[in-house]
Design a protein around this motif. Structure first.
Motif, PDB file in Angstrom:
ATOM      1  N   LEU A  11     -39.830  33.042   0.175  1.00  0.00           N
ATOM      2  CA  LEU A  11     -39.145  32.480   1.356  1.00  0.00           C
ATOM      3  C   LEU A  11     -39.691  33.328   2.615  1.00  0.00           C
ATOM      4  CD1 LEU A  11     -35.441  31.974   0.233  1.00  0.00           C
ATOM      5  CD2 LEU A  11     -37.370  30.347   0.046  1.00  0.00           C
TER       6      LEU A  11
ATOM      7  N   MET B 114     -38.163  35.214  -5.378  1.00  0.00           N
ATOM      8  CA  MET B 114     -37.621  34.138  -4.322  1.00  0.00           C
ATOM      9  C   MET B 114     -37.675  34.659  -2.936  1.00  0.00           C
ATOM     10  SD  MET B 114     -34.721  31.961  -6.090  1.00  0.00           S
ATOM     11  CE  MET B 114     -33.542  33.250  -6.650  1.00  0.00           C
ATOM     12  N   PHE B 115     -37.160  35.931  -2.667  1.00  0.00           N
ATOM     13  CA  PHE B 115     -37.083  36.688  -1.462  1.00  0.00           C
ATOM     14  C   PHE B 115     -38.584  36.638  -0.871  1.00  0.00           C
ATOM     15  CE2 PHE B 115     -37.318  40.304   1.536  1.00  0.00           C
ATOM     16  CZ  PHE B 115     -36.251  40.219   2.248  1.00  0.00           C
TER      17      PHE B 115
ATOM     18  N   LEU C 219     -28.791  38.781  -3.547  1.00  0.00           N
ATOM     19  CA  LEU C 219     -29.341  38.735  -2.157  1.00  0.00           C
ATOM     20  C   LEU C 219     -28.678  38.120  -1.088  1.00  0.00           C
ATOM     21  CD1 LEU C 219     -32.939  37.374  -3.258  1.00  0.00           C
ATOM     22  CD2 LEU C 219     -32.479  39.608  -2.740  1.00  0.00           C
ATOM     23  N   ALA C 220     -27.790  36.985  -1.169  1.00  0.00           N
ATOM     24  CA  ALA C 220     -27.069  36.268  -0.344  1.00  0.00           C
ATOM     25  C   ALA C 220     -25.665  36.554  -0.179  1.00  0.00           C
ATOM     26  CB  ALA C 220     -27.610  34.972  -0.352  1.00  0.00           C
TER      27      ALA C 220
ATOM     28  N   LEU D 265     -33.090  29.044  -0.039  1.00  0.00           N
ATOM     29  CA  LEU D 265     -32.813  29.816  -1.336  1.00  0.00           C
ATOM     30  C   LEU D 265     -32.183  29.098  -2.392  1.00  0.00           C
ATOM     31  CD1 LEU D 265     -33.000  32.816  -2.771  1.00  0.00           C
ATOM     32  CD2 LEU D 265     -30.666  33.132  -1.704  1.00  0.00           C
TER      33      LEU D 265
ATOM     34  N   VAL E 160     -29.490  35.232  -6.698  1.00  0.00           N
ATOM     35  CA  VAL E 160     -29.029  34.741  -5.267  1.00  0.00           C
ATOM     36  C   VAL E 160     -28.069  35.296  -4.977  1.00  0.00           C
ATOM     37  CG1 VAL E 160     -28.158  32.425  -4.428  1.00  0.00           C
ATOM     38  CG2 VAL E 160     -29.992  32.332  -6.042  1.00  0.00           C
TER      39      VAL E 160
ATOM     40  N   LEU F  23     -31.688  33.537   4.321  1.00  0.00           N
ATOM     41  CA  LEU F  23     -32.224  33.246   3.059  1.00  0.00           C
ATOM     42  C   LEU F  23     -31.424  31.732   2.736  1.00  0.00           C
ATOM     43  CD1 LEU F  23     -31.895  36.178   1.042  1.00  0.00           C
ATOM     44  CD2 LEU F  23     -34.029  35.104   1.831  1.00  0.00           C
TER      45      LEU F  23
ATOM     46  N   ARG G 160     -34.796  26.597  -3.710  1.00  0.00           N
ATOM     47  CA  ARG G 160     -35.960  27.588  -4.593  1.00  0.00           C
ATOM     48  C   ARG G 160     -35.323  27.865  -6.053  1.00  0.00           C
ATOM     49  NH1 ARG G 160     -40.503  27.255  -6.597  1.00  0.00           N
ATOM     50  NH2 ARG G 160     -41.508  29.108  -6.824  1.00  0.00           N
ATOM     51  N   ALA G 161     -33.994  28.226  -5.926  1.00  0.00           N
ATOM     52  CA  ALA G 161     -33.493  28.820  -7.284  1.00  0.00           C
ATOM     53  C   ALA G 161     -33.271  27.595  -8.252  1.00  0.00           C
ATOM     54  CB  ALA G 161     -31.993  29.237  -7.031  1.00  0.00           C
TER      55      ALA G 161
ATOM     56  N   SER H 264     -35.723  39.767  -6.670  1.00  0.00           N
ATOM     57  CA  SER H 264     -36.253  38.240  -6.801  1.00  0.00           C
ATOM     58  C   SER H 264     -37.438  38.017  -6.275  1.00  0.00           C
ATOM     59  CB  SER H 264     -35.218  37.521  -6.717  1.00  0.00           C
ATOM     60  OG  SER H 264     -35.616  36.178  -7.004  1.00  0.00           O
TER      61      SER H 264
END
Length: 373
Positions: A77, A73-74, A350-351, A324, A347, A319, A327-328, A71
């Motif tokens: 951030l 997003m990683f 990643l988390a 996170l 999400v 995150l 942002r998502a 993603s």
């Protein structure tokens, strides 16, 4: 061979280059058992057949997928966090913004885009550097950054960066790829685990004569059961020591993501990954990624020995703490169900803390000067 004759079949065979597995086997046959650290270094970095020097490991078509590839997003951030670090350092101008082991350049592209959006002055002040030893990966990274309109220069090692300005450095899945050693507890004490040849000429694990000084054992772990496995990596410690020395001397901050453990302990974590599945580490030298879990306690101790602040957390915690979910939500606002489902999946990957998720298995080490919070 007479004039005009070609080589015989036997002579043609001698021209065929030996595979990495055959070369390793020949080296063991000639010189004796091979340390795991040496075996791993050959498999990953051999100039002709090493995994990272010849293969394309990343993404759905490769052998594994890293967080930046999962993603955008990683990287976003990470970029936002680096803006905070730069401001806490006093917004130095100039400074070096570096990624070590940049993969395909995806993380650097995403974080640089975010830095430029949030703090244009920071990007203007940055001397952007990718630390990458592989010429093949340097080409891949240069193409990715060119597509993103980001200018950065390549160096082959950290010591090629002049220590004349603060250093803000990032790495993702860096330390796990550095060679390590294993020691097994036997009735005669700790003995080094090695790679050798069995009666059929196949590569197998065995116990060598090498030992380990008790001073190198994790505190409180000197007594354990017969058969226990201890992993140490002087190479990882040396790299962290070099980075920490620079941060202490020239100022800056560091942020590293990797899979591993915060509390030291025993266990065999040597693994190979090929085509998104676990494989036998000895089966196909040079054709699979070889890693082991990173001892974050050891890395933290090395950094703290330079009077630096160190914060450890899981990737999921880091995150979520850095936005996170928010942002998502922003990326998914007003989008169709398919897009929102994709973002929720990213999400979770990643988390989350499931067996195929990164949130708990991956850890984060954040290093800052002792005078900053």
């Amino acid at each position: 061979m007479g004039d005009g004759d070609g080589p015989t079949a036997g002579e043609r065979t001698s021209f065929v280059r030996m595979s990495l597995k055959d070369r390793i086997s020949a080296q063991i046959a000639a010189n004796g058992p091979m340390r795991i650290a040496d075996y791993m270094a050959l498999c990953l970095f051999d100039p002709a057949d090493g995994y990272y020097t010849t293969k394309e490991p990343f993404g759905a078509d490769g052998d594994f997928t890293t967080a930046p590839e999962i993603s955008q997003m990683f990287g976003e951030l990470v970029g936002a966090a680096l803006v905070g670090h730069w401001n806490r350092l006093g917004a130095p101008h100039p400074f070096t913004l570096a990624e070590i082991g940049p993969g395909r350049g995806t993380l650097f592209a995403d974080m640089s885009r975010t830095v430029a959006a949030l703090a244009p002055d920071m990007m203007e002040a940055a001397n952007a550097v990718l630390i990458e030893a592989s010429p093949r990966l340097q080409t891949v990274q240069a193409e990715r950054l060119a597509e993103a309109g980001i200018a950065a220069r390549h160096v082959a090692s950290l010591d090629a960066i002049a220590p004349d300005s603060p250093l803000v450095i990032v790495g993702n899945e860096l330390f796990d790829a550095l060679p390590f050693q294993q020691f097994v507890r036997t009735e005669k004490g700790w003995r080094e685990r090695v790679v050798l040849l069995d009666g059929d000429g196949d590569l197998v694990f065995g116990i060598g004569p090498g030992t380990i000084d008790d001073a190198l054992l994790p505190p409180g772990l000197k007594a354990t059961d017969i058969g226990a496995v201890l992993e140490i990596s002087p190479q990882r410690a040396a790299l962290m020591d070099e980075i920490a020395h620079r941060l202490a001397r020239q100022g800056g901050a560091a942020l590293f993501f990797d899979y591993g453990h915060v509390d030291p302990g025993f266990g065999d974590t040597f693994q190979a990954v090929a085509r998104h599945a676990y494989a036998d580490p000895l089966a196909e030298p040079g054709r699979a990624d070889l890693t082991s879990h990173v001892d974050f306690a050891a890395l933290a101790a090395t950094a703290r020995s330079h009077d630096l602040n160190v914060t450890l957390s899981t990737q999921g915690e880091w995150l979520l703490r850095h936005g996170l979910l928010e942002r998502a939500g922003a990326l998914g606002a007003g989008k169709d169900d398919q897009t929102q489902d994709r973002l929720r999946g990213e999400v979770q990957r990643l988390a989350g803390n499931g067996p195929d998720e990164m949130g708990d298995l991956f850890k984060v080490i954040e290093i800052t000067p002792s005078q900053t919070e």
